[in-house]
Design an enzyme around this catalytic site. Structure first.
Site, PDB file in Angstrom:
ATOM      1  N   ARG A 192      -1.666 -14.281   3.443  1.00  0.00           N
ATOM      2  CA  ARG A 192      -2.339 -13.783   4.518  1.00  0.00           C
ATOM      3  C   ARG A 192      -1.923 -14.283   5.983  1.00  0.00           C
ATOM      4  NH1 ARG A 192      -6.786 -10.420   3.591  1.00  0.00           N
ATOM      5  NH2 ARG A 192      -7.592 -11.209   5.503  1.00  0.00           N
ATOM      6  N   ASN A 242      -1.665   0.079   7.028  1.00  0.00           N
ATOM      7  CA  ASN A 242      -1.347  -1.263   7.527  1.00  0.00           C
ATOM      8  C   ASN A 242      -0.631  -2.076   6.381  1.00  0.00           C
ATOM      9  OD1 ASN A 242      -3.366  -1.864   5.850  1.00  0.00           O
ATOM     10  ND2 ASN A 242      -4.601  -3.370   7.546  1.00  0.00           N
ATOM     11  N   GLU A 276      -9.382  -9.366  -8.262  1.00  0.00           N
ATOM     12  CA  GLU A 276      -8.463  -8.301  -7.798  1.00  0.00           C
ATOM     13  C   GLU A 276      -7.344  -8.222  -9.061  1.00  0.00           C
ATOM     14  OE1 GLU A 276      -7.471  -9.220  -3.709  1.00  0.00           O
ATOM     15  OE2 GLU A 276      -9.375  -8.501  -3.050  1.00  0.00           O
ATOM     16  N   TYR A 290     -12.076  -2.437  -3.255  1.00  0.00           N
ATOM     17  CA  TYR A 290     -12.984  -2.551  -1.774  1.00  0.00           C
ATOM     18  C   TYR A 290     -14.544  -2.438  -1.774  1.00  0.00           C
ATOM     19  CZ  TYR A 290      -8.232  -2.179   0.422  1.00  0.00           C
ATOM     20  OH  TYR A 290      -7.072  -2.638   0.921  1.00  0.00           O
ATOM     21  N   HIS A 317      -1.844  -5.325   1.295  1.00  0.00           N
ATOM     22  CA  HIS A 317      -3.059  -6.161   0.973  1.00  0.00           C
ATOM     23  C   HIS A 317      -2.705  -7.619   0.392  1.00  0.00           C
ATOM     24  CE1 HIS A 317      -7.118  -7.162  -0.639  1.00  0.00           C
ATOM     25  NE2 HIS A 317      -6.374  -7.432  -1.808  1.00  0.00           N
ATOM     26  N   ARG A 335       2.564  -6.923   9.204  1.00  0.00           N
ATOM     27  CA  ARG A 335       2.199  -5.948   9.797  1.00  0.00           C
ATOM     28  C   ARG A 335       2.508  -5.693  11.423  1.00  0.00           C
ATOM     29  NH1 ARG A 335      -3.829  -7.300   7.130  1.00  0.00           N
ATOM     30  NH2 ARG A 335      -3.806  -5.845   5.470  1.00  0.00           N
ATOM     31  N   LYS A 361       0.898  -1.262   0.014  1.00  0.00           N
ATOM     32  CA  LYS A 361       0.038  -0.064   0.145  1.00  0.00           C
ATOM     33  C   LYS A 361       0.841   1.068   0.150  1.00  0.00           C
ATOM     34  CE  LYS A 361      -3.879  -2.473   2.316  1.00  0.00           C
ATOM     35  NZ  LYS A 361      -4.628  -2.548   3.552  1.00  0.00           N
ATOM     36  N   THR A 419      -5.453  -7.747  10.434  1.00  0.00           N
ATOM     37  CA  THR A 419      -5.857  -6.528   9.759  1.00  0.00           C
ATOM     38  C   THR A 419      -5.329  -5.304  10.740  1.00  0.00           C
ATOM     39  OG1 THR A 419      -8.089  -7.814   8.697  1.00  0.00           O
ATOM     40  CG2 THR A 419      -7.728  -5.185   8.948  1.00  0.00           C
TER      41      THR A 419
HETATM   42  P1  ATP Z   1      -6.740  -5.906   3.159  1.00  0.00           P
HETATM   43  O1  ATP Z   1      -8.033  -6.272   2.338  1.00  0.00           O
HETATM   44  O2  ATP Z   1      -6.447  -4.396   2.942  1.00  0.00           O
HETATM   45  O3  ATP Z   1      -5.808  -6.946   2.704  1.00  0.00           O
HETATM   46  P2  ATP Z   1      -7.670  -7.110   5.277  1.00  0.00           P
HETATM   47  O4  ATP Z   1      -8.245  -8.422   4.372  1.00  0.00           O
HETATM   48  O5  ATP Z   1      -6.623  -7.529   6.338  1.00  0.00           O
HETATM   49  O6  ATP Z   1      -7.051  -6.018   4.724  1.00  0.00           O
HETATM   50  P3  ATP Z   1     -10.539  -6.233   5.115  1.00  0.00           P
HETATM   51  O7  ATP Z   1     -11.359  -6.823   6.442  1.00  0.00           O
HETATM   52  O8  ATP Z   1     -10.636  -6.714   4.005  1.00  0.00           O
HETATM   53  O9  ATP Z   1      -8.822  -6.376   6.169  1.00  0.00           O
HETATM   54  O10 ATP Z   1     -10.379  -4.473   5.268  1.00  0.00           O
HETATM   55  C1  ATP Z   1      -9.863  -4.012   4.273  1.00  0.00           C
HETATM   56  C2  ATP Z   1      -9.111  -2.904   4.847  1.00  0.00           C
HETATM   57  O11 ATP Z   1     -10.018  -1.751   5.482  1.00  0.00           O
HETATM   58  C3  ATP Z   1      -8.093  -3.066   6.060  1.00  0.00           C
HETATM   59  O12 ATP Z   1      -7.066  -3.292   5.307  1.00  0.00           O
HETATM   60  C4  ATP Z   1      -8.228  -1.998   6.729  1.00  0.00           C
HETATM   61  O13 ATP Z   1      -7.229  -0.928   6.422  1.00  0.00           O
HETATM   62  C5  ATP Z   1      -9.485  -1.331   6.677  1.00  0.00           C
HETATM   63  N1  ATP Z   1     -10.446  -1.699   7.712  1.00  0.00           N
HETATM   64  C6  ATP Z   1     -10.862  -2.792   8.069  1.00  0.00           C
HETATM   65  N2  ATP Z   1     -11.515  -2.825   9.132  1.00  0.00           N
HETATM   66  C7  ATP Z   1     -11.373  -1.763   9.730  1.00  0.00           C
HETATM   67  C8  ATP Z   1     -11.920  -0.926  10.975  1.00  0.00           C
HETATM   68  N3  ATP Z   1     -12.821  -1.640  11.672  1.00  0.00           N
HETATM   69  N4  ATP Z   1     -11.702   0.029  11.189  1.00  0.00           N
HETATM   70  C9  ATP Z   1     -10.935   1.015  10.391  1.00  0.00           C
HETATM   71  N5  ATP Z   1     -10.432   0.467   8.950  1.00  0.00           N
HETATM   72  C10 ATP Z   1     -10.611  -1.062   8.823  1.00  0.00           C
HETATM   73 MG    MG Z   2      -9.604  -7.813   2.741  1.00  0.00          MG
END
Ligand code: ATP
Ligand code: MG
Length: 148
Positions: free
Chosen positions: A87, A114, A128, A51, A117, A104, A11, A93
């Protein structure tokens, strides 16, 4: 489980902080194979596709603002159980809860910024990859049987 591919992104915070080499190095060290890579400026339209499942969430505007704020590194990695392996290397996350030894867990603290992705399943990986890479870019490279 056969060899699979996953979409991974460093990112904008990772690019800005100079962590591209360190992050790519962890994936290489694990034994995953790099199949595609490019620096991208994520547009609002690409961010909305990437997203889409988060649209309407309270954090969505900040997430889109962040991911479009600077260059990001888009990649495709291949290997045995690539989706799950990436992952696991990324960590939770929320970096405050991510285990030490994960990307992370070691280098991030903000839930928005973070660093990485990684696709959360085979279907999202396919979806994606198609947002960020053309069919030709996905079939090119060493080991490919495709002609140019
Ligand atoms: P990514 O999709 O970025 O790899 P992830 O799969 O670990 O991350 P997701 O649940 O897909 O997590 O959420 C996508 C992104 O949205 C996260 O990387 C984070 O930056 C943001 N995000 C998710 N949940 C929250 C939350 N509760 N508060 C703030 N930001 C959040
Ligand atoms: Mg995700």
């Amino acid at each position: 489980m056969p060899v699979s591919r996953t979409f991974v992104m460093v990112k904008p915070d990772g690019v800005r902080r100079g962590l591209v080499g360190a992050i790519v190095g962890r994936l290489e060290a694990k034994g995953l194979c790099l199949r595609a890579m490019k620096l991208v400026s994520v547009s609002s339209a690409m961010a909305a596709r990437h997203y889409e499942e988060h649209r309407g969430k309270p954090y969505y505007p900040e997430l889109v603002q962040f991911i479009t704020a600077g260059p990001a590194l888009a990649m495709v990695w291949e290997g045995r159980e690539a989706v799950a392996v990436v992952r696991a290397l990324m960590g939770a996350t929320d970096p405050a809860k991510a285990a030490p030894g994960t990307i992370r867990g070691d280098w991030a603290l903000s839930i928005t910024e973070n660093l990485v992705h990684g696709s959360d399943g085979e279907e999202s990986a396919r979806r994606e990859m198609e947002i960020y890479f053309s069919p030709a870019e996905l079939s090119a490279g060493p080991g490919s049987t495709a002609s140019a």
